[in-house]
Design a protein around this motif. Sequence first.
Motif, PDB file in Angstrom:
ATOM      1  N   TYR A 140      12.794 -22.307 -15.578  1.00 32.85           N
ATOM      2  CA  TYR A 140      13.507 -21.079 -15.286  1.00 32.85           C
ATOM      3  C   TYR A 140      13.707 -20.417 -16.592  1.00 32.85           C
ATOM      4  O   TYR A 140      13.911 -20.838 -17.533  1.00 32.85           O
ATOM      5  CB  TYR A 140      14.806 -21.397 -14.550  1.00 32.85           C
ATOM      6  CG  TYR A 140      14.497 -21.863 -13.277  1.00 32.85           C
ATOM      7  CD1 TYR A 140      14.499 -21.186 -12.031  1.00 32.85           C
ATOM      8  CD2 TYR A 140      14.669 -23.362 -13.149  1.00 32.85           C
ATOM      9  CE1 TYR A 140      14.494 -21.689 -10.938  1.00 32.85           C
ATOM     10  CE2 TYR A 140      14.429 -24.069 -11.895  1.00 32.85           C
ATOM     11  CZ  TYR A 140      14.415 -23.188 -10.781  1.00 32.85           C
ATOM     12  OH  TYR A 140      14.344 -23.926  -9.404  1.00 32.85           O
ATOM     13  N   LEU A 141      13.730 -18.905 -16.592  1.00 30.76           N
ATOM     14  CA  LEU A 141      14.631 -18.071 -17.733  1.00 30.76           C
ATOM     15  C   LEU A 141      15.711 -17.350 -17.058  1.00 30.76           C
ATOM     16  O   LEU A 141      15.837 -16.732 -16.223  1.00 30.76           O
ATOM     17  CB  LEU A 141      13.253 -16.966 -18.090  1.00 30.76           C
ATOM     18  CG  LEU A 141      13.893 -16.076 -19.061  1.00 30.76           C
ATOM     19  CD1 LEU A 141      14.347 -16.574 -20.223  1.00 30.76           C
ATOM     20  CD2 LEU A 141      12.766 -14.954 -19.256  1.00 30.76           C
ATOM     21  N   TYR A 142      16.668 -17.996 -17.631  1.00 26.96           N
ATOM     22  CA  TYR A 142      18.033 -17.286 -17.349  1.00 26.96           C
ATOM     23  C   TYR A 142      18.279 -16.438 -18.376  1.00 26.96           C
ATOM     24  O   TYR A 142      18.460 -16.298 -19.488  1.00 26.96           O
ATOM     25  CB  TYR A 142      19.029 -18.599 -17.737  1.00 26.96           C
ATOM     26  CG  TYR A 142      20.491 -18.236 -17.383  1.00 26.96           C
ATOM     27  CD1 TYR A 142      20.996 -18.092 -16.080  1.00 26.96           C
ATOM     28  CD2 TYR A 142      21.430 -17.781 -18.298  1.00 26.96           C
ATOM     29  CE1 TYR A 142      22.241 -17.798 -15.893  1.00 26.96           C
ATOM     30  CE2 TYR A 142      22.537 -17.489 -18.179  1.00 26.96           C
ATOM     31  CZ  TYR A 142      23.186 -17.222 -16.800  1.00 26.96           C
ATOM     32  OH  TYR A 142      24.388 -16.717 -16.613  1.00 26.96           O
ATOM     33  N   VAL A 143      18.812 -15.281 -17.408  1.00 32.64           N
ATOM     34  CA  VAL A 143      19.114 -13.917 -18.343  1.00 32.64           C
ATOM     35  C   VAL A 143      20.385 -13.490 -18.026  1.00 32.64           C
ATOM     36  O   VAL A 143      20.612 -13.085 -16.730  1.00 32.64           O
ATOM     37  CB  VAL A 143      17.895 -12.920 -17.908  1.00 32.64           C
ATOM     38  CG1 VAL A 143      18.165 -11.650 -18.827  1.00 32.64           C
ATOM     39  CG2 VAL A 143      16.524 -13.548 -18.350  1.00 32.64           C
ATOM     40  N   THR A 153      18.031 -18.282 -21.855  1.00 29.17           N
ATOM     41  CA  THR A 153      17.875 -19.686 -22.072  1.00 29.17           C
ATOM     42  C   THR A 153      16.707 -20.151 -21.245  1.00 29.17           C
ATOM     43  O   THR A 153      16.480 -19.600 -19.908  1.00 29.17           O
ATOM     44  CB  THR A 153      19.234 -20.468 -21.462  1.00 29.17           C
ATOM     45  OG1 THR A 153      20.201 -20.010 -22.323  1.00 29.17           O
ATOM     46  CG2 THR A 153      18.906 -21.822 -21.572  1.00 29.17           C
ATOM     47  N   ILE A 154      15.811 -20.997 -21.667  1.00 28.27           N
ATOM     48  CA  ILE A 154      14.770 -21.406 -20.816  1.00 28.27           C
ATOM     49  C   ILE A 154      15.126 -22.944 -20.566  1.00 28.27           C
ATOM     50  O   ILE A 154      15.492 -23.620 -21.434  1.00 28.27           O
ATOM     51  CB  ILE A 154      13.306 -21.325 -21.892  1.00 28.27           C
ATOM     52  CG1 ILE A 154      13.263 -19.798 -21.858  1.00 28.27           C
ATOM     53  CG2 ILE A 154      12.464 -21.949 -21.201  1.00 28.27           C
ATOM     54  CD1 ILE A 154      11.981 -19.696 -22.858  1.00 28.27           C
ATOM     55  N   TYR A 155      14.685 -23.316 -19.211  1.00 25.77           N
ATOM     56  CA  TYR A 155      14.897 -24.508 -18.678  1.00 25.77           C
ATOM     57  C   TYR A 155      13.613 -24.873 -18.285  1.00 25.77           C
ATOM     58  O   TYR A 155      12.973 -24.387 -17.520  1.00 25.77           O
ATOM     59  CB  TYR A 155      16.063 -24.470 -17.356  1.00 25.77           C
ATOM     60  CG  TYR A 155      17.314 -24.254 -17.758  1.00 25.77           C
ATOM     61  CD1 TYR A 155      18.360 -25.158 -18.210  1.00 25.77           C
ATOM     62  CD2 TYR A 155      17.856 -22.631 -17.869  1.00 25.77           C
ATOM     63  CE1 TYR A 155      19.715 -24.695 -18.427  1.00 25.77           C
ATOM     64  CE2 TYR A 155      19.124 -22.341 -18.229  1.00 25.77           C
ATOM     65  CZ  TYR A 155      20.099 -23.417 -18.311  1.00 25.77           C
ATOM     66  OH  TYR A 155      21.499 -23.166 -18.857  1.00 25.77           O
ATOM     67  N   LYS A 156      13.493 -26.381 -18.644  1.00 27.27           N
ATOM     68  CA  LYS A 156      12.219 -26.945 -18.189  1.00 27.27           C
ATOM     69  C   LYS A 156      12.657 -28.542 -17.459  1.00 27.27           C
ATOM     70  O   LYS A 156      13.050 -29.188 -18.308  1.00 27.27           O
ATOM     71  CB  LYS A 156      11.248 -26.928 -19.062  1.00 27.27           C
ATOM     72  CG  LYS A 156       9.706 -27.676 -18.733  1.00 27.27           C
ATOM     73  CD  LYS A 156       8.522 -27.780 -19.595  1.00 27.27           C
ATOM     74  CE  LYS A 156       7.557 -28.637 -19.461  1.00 27.27           C
ATOM     75  NZ  LYS A 156       6.374 -28.363 -20.355  1.00 27.27           N
ATOM     76  N   LYS A 157      12.283 -28.709 -16.259  1.00 24.79           N
ATOM     77  CA  LYS A 157      12.845 -29.905 -15.540  1.00 24.79           C
ATOM     78  C   LYS A 157      14.233 -30.459 -15.814  1.00 24.79           C
ATOM     79  O   LYS A 157      14.686 -31.301 -16.169  1.00 24.79           O
ATOM     80  CB  LYS A 157      11.947 -31.014 -16.344  1.00 24.79           C
ATOM     81  CG  LYS A 157      10.307 -31.061 -16.133  1.00 24.79           C
ATOM     82  CD  LYS A 157       9.551 -32.088 -16.586  1.00 24.79           C
ATOM     83  CE  LYS A 157       7.879 -31.855 -15.931  1.00 24.79           C
ATOM     84  NZ  LYS A 157       7.505 -33.088 -16.520  1.00 24.79           N
ATOM     85  N   GLY A 158      15.063 -29.277 -15.695  1.00 26.93           N
ATOM     86  CA  GLY A 158      16.502 -29.461 -15.776  1.00 26.93           C
ATOM     87  C   GLY A 158      16.944 -29.340 -17.435  1.00 26.93           C
ATOM     88  O   GLY A 158      18.342 -29.502 -17.457  1.00 26.93           O
TER      89      GLY A 158
END
Length: 299
Positions: A140-143, A153-158
């Motif tokens: 996910y890319l949180y904007v 913020t970038i999330y990968k596998k939580g």
Amino acid sequence: MIRIKKYAAIDIGSNAVRLLISDIIENEENDKVKFKKSALVRVPIRLGEDTFGIGEISEKNVTRLTDAMNAFQLLMSVHGVEKYKACATSAMRDASNGKYVIDRILKKTGIKIDIIDGEIEAQIIATTDLGELLDNSKSYLYVDVGGGSTEMTIYKKGNVINSKSFKVGTVRMLNQKDALADIWDEMKEWVKHNTKGLKNISLIGSGGNINKIYKMSGRTDGSPLSFIYMKANYKYLKAMTYEERISELNLNQDRADVIIPATKIYVSAMKWSDAKKIYVPKIGLSDGIVKSLYAGVIE
């Protein structure tokens, strides 16, 4: 048996100032804690118009902000709030007289305001229910788009892979459009570089404008908006005049102009990251402040 506490958060943003009062419901039997919004007040003072235009908060808006803090103080007293935190973001931290303003407000109202940077802002937002919304098998890319800055913020596998705050926000774009080209390019390259190789990435959007766009879409809670919808919506909004957005879409005056640059940021972030969907949970800095207060992360 349950116990209820009342906490409050004051978010002094570049476009609006908010007071969130929350009930914190503790269940002693199962140790579960529930956060429930009790009251939310929003005042469109638009401090960013001063800061990004003349470099400081005007006397007129210092007075308006002081009046708002006095009103918030009374509301918190009536609601029985036992703990609160006031945070100011981009407009206040960039204003040449920001320190003077918060000192004056403390003296006049008793409310202590902390000016926080973009990194702290992103950390506070991360304490919300965001983690519960993430599918640990996806990226996910949180904007979070505000009036003066955008936090990503970038999330990968939580897990958080990277995060950054950019001095690109809706009010800033209205007032400093020509001066933001380099920062815009920096944001674009950051997103492209940090999302490269992440498959099936989705956006998570937060902020008043994306919440409004989501509400106007008529979608049921939890279902995402598509990139195609966001692009079409951006084109639709741009084709309307400021007055038409107020009269036909029933937008507030302080929402009818900033919704255009906000939509541009979300659409651009989706394009740069190749995201096909954007999820819109109703979370933000105010929610994060309350949860951080309760967890003892901030005081």
